[in-house]
Design a protein around this motif. Structure first.
Motif, PDB file in Angstrom:
ATOM      1  N   ALA A  44      38.794 -55.487  23.682  1.00 42.67           N
ATOM      2  CA  ALA A  44      37.594 -54.838  23.253  1.00 42.67           C
ATOM      3  C   ALA A  44      36.336 -55.339  24.025  1.00 42.67           C
ATOM      4  CB  ALA A  44      37.424 -54.850  21.710  1.00 42.67           C
ATOM      5  N   THR A  45      36.341 -56.736  24.194  1.00 42.09           N
ATOM      6  CA  THR A  45      35.142 -57.224  24.908  1.00 42.09           C
ATOM      7  C   THR A  45      35.193 -57.043  26.443  1.00 42.09           C
ATOM      8  OG1 THR A  45      35.274 -59.047  23.246  1.00 42.09           O
ATOM      9  CG2 THR A  45      33.892 -59.532  25.328  1.00 42.09           C
ATOM     10  N   ALA A  50      32.960 -53.830  31.200  1.00 39.01           N
ATOM     11  CA  ALA A  50      33.147 -52.808  32.068  1.00 39.01           C
ATOM     12  C   ALA A  50      32.214 -51.588  31.744  1.00 39.01           C
ATOM     13  CB  ALA A  50      34.601 -52.267  31.871  1.00 39.01           C
ATOM     14  N   ASP A  51      31.976 -51.023  30.634  1.00 44.42           N
ATOM     15  CA  ASP A  51      31.282 -50.304  30.389  1.00 44.42           C
ATOM     16  C   ASP A  51      29.879 -50.535  30.652  1.00 44.42           C
ATOM     17  OD1 ASP A  51      33.217 -48.795  29.240  1.00 44.42           O
ATOM     18  OD2 ASP A  51      32.784 -48.919  27.064  1.00 44.42           O
ATOM     19  N   TYR A  52      29.265 -51.641  30.479  1.00 43.95           N
ATOM     20  CA  TYR A  52      28.036 -52.111  30.660  1.00 43.95           C
ATOM     21  C   TYR A  52      27.736 -52.064  32.159  1.00 43.95           C
ATOM     22  CZ  TYR A  52      23.467 -54.802  31.138  1.00 43.95           C
ATOM     23  OH  TYR A  52      22.183 -54.956  31.292  1.00 43.95           O
ATOM     24  N   ASN A  68      34.050 -48.546  40.787  1.00 43.50           N
ATOM     25  CA  ASN A  68      34.510 -47.580  39.928  1.00 43.50           C
ATOM     26  C   ASN A  68      34.763 -46.563  40.955  1.00 43.50           C
ATOM     27  OD1 ASN A  68      34.311 -45.188  38.157  1.00 43.50           O
ATOM     28  ND2 ASN A  68      32.430 -45.935  37.002  1.00 43.50           N
ATOM     29  N   PRO A  69      36.176 -46.177  40.606  1.00 44.39           N
ATOM     30  CA  PRO A  69      36.852 -45.168  41.750  1.00 44.39           C
ATOM     31  C   PRO A  69      36.093 -43.648  41.381  1.00 44.39           C
ATOM     32  CG  PRO A  69      38.404 -46.176  40.399  1.00 44.39           C
ATOM     33  CD  PRO A  69      36.872 -46.833  39.817  1.00 44.39           C
ATOM     34  N   SER A  70      35.655 -43.450  40.074  1.00 47.35           N
ATOM     35  CA  SER A  70      35.075 -42.161  39.968  1.00 47.35           C
ATOM     36  C   SER A  70      33.683 -41.830  40.744  1.00 47.35           C
ATOM     37  CB  SER A  70      34.860 -41.914  38.549  1.00 47.35           C
ATOM     38  OG  SER A  70      33.992 -42.845  37.924  1.00 47.35           O
ATOM     39  N   TRP A  71      33.108 -43.065  41.235  1.00 46.31           N
ATOM     40  CA  TRP A  71      31.896 -42.911  42.064  1.00 46.31           C
ATOM     41  C   TRP A  71      32.059 -42.251  43.273  1.00 46.31           C
ATOM     42  CZ3 TRP A  71      29.539 -48.474  41.407  1.00 46.31           C
ATOM     43  CH2 TRP A  71      29.306 -48.728  40.152  1.00 46.31           C
TER      44      TRP A  71
END
Length: 117
Positions: A44-45, A50-52, A68-71
């Motif tokens: 969870a941490t 990763a989200d931050y 971030n591969p989606s970039w």
């Protein structure tokens, strides 16, 4: 690999260990141990981190090199961030409260819908 990436991301974001520990909800000493490789965050941490930073958990763990591969195209993203106004917008957006981010995204969706009319 995780400890090195955590420290690199934190220093690039101009945060202290205390600052970032508060952001992810752990004690500064706990976060310091993550950066020193003496302790590993729970899942969870790890997701909060990763989200931050808007990177994948795989990037944090060293399983992939792209943040971030989606970039998509990293050069295109870096060019975007070299525009001072867009860079400032991105930083402020990322640190804004969730309600403000949702409102801004809703406004963006509305503006995009005008193109379809």
């Amino acid at each position: 690999m995780l400890s090195k990436r955590l420290k690199t991301l934190r220093t690039k974001s101009n945060k202290t260990q205390s600052d970032f520990a508060k952001i992810i909800g752990v004690a500064r000493t706990t976060y310091a141990m993550y950066e020193q490789g003496q302790r590993e965050p729970d899942f969870a941490t790890l997701q909060k981190i990763a989200d931050y930073y808007e990177v994948s958990v795989d990037y944090l763990l060293g399983r992939e090199e792209k943040k971030n591969p989606s970039w998509g195209d990293q050069a295109e993203f870096e060019a975007l961030m070299n525009n001072p106004q867009e860079d400032q917008f991105y930083k402020e957006f990322k640190e804004s409260p969730e309600e403000r981010r949702k409102a801004l995204l809703a406004a963006w969706e509305y503006l995009k819908s005008l193109d379809n009319k």
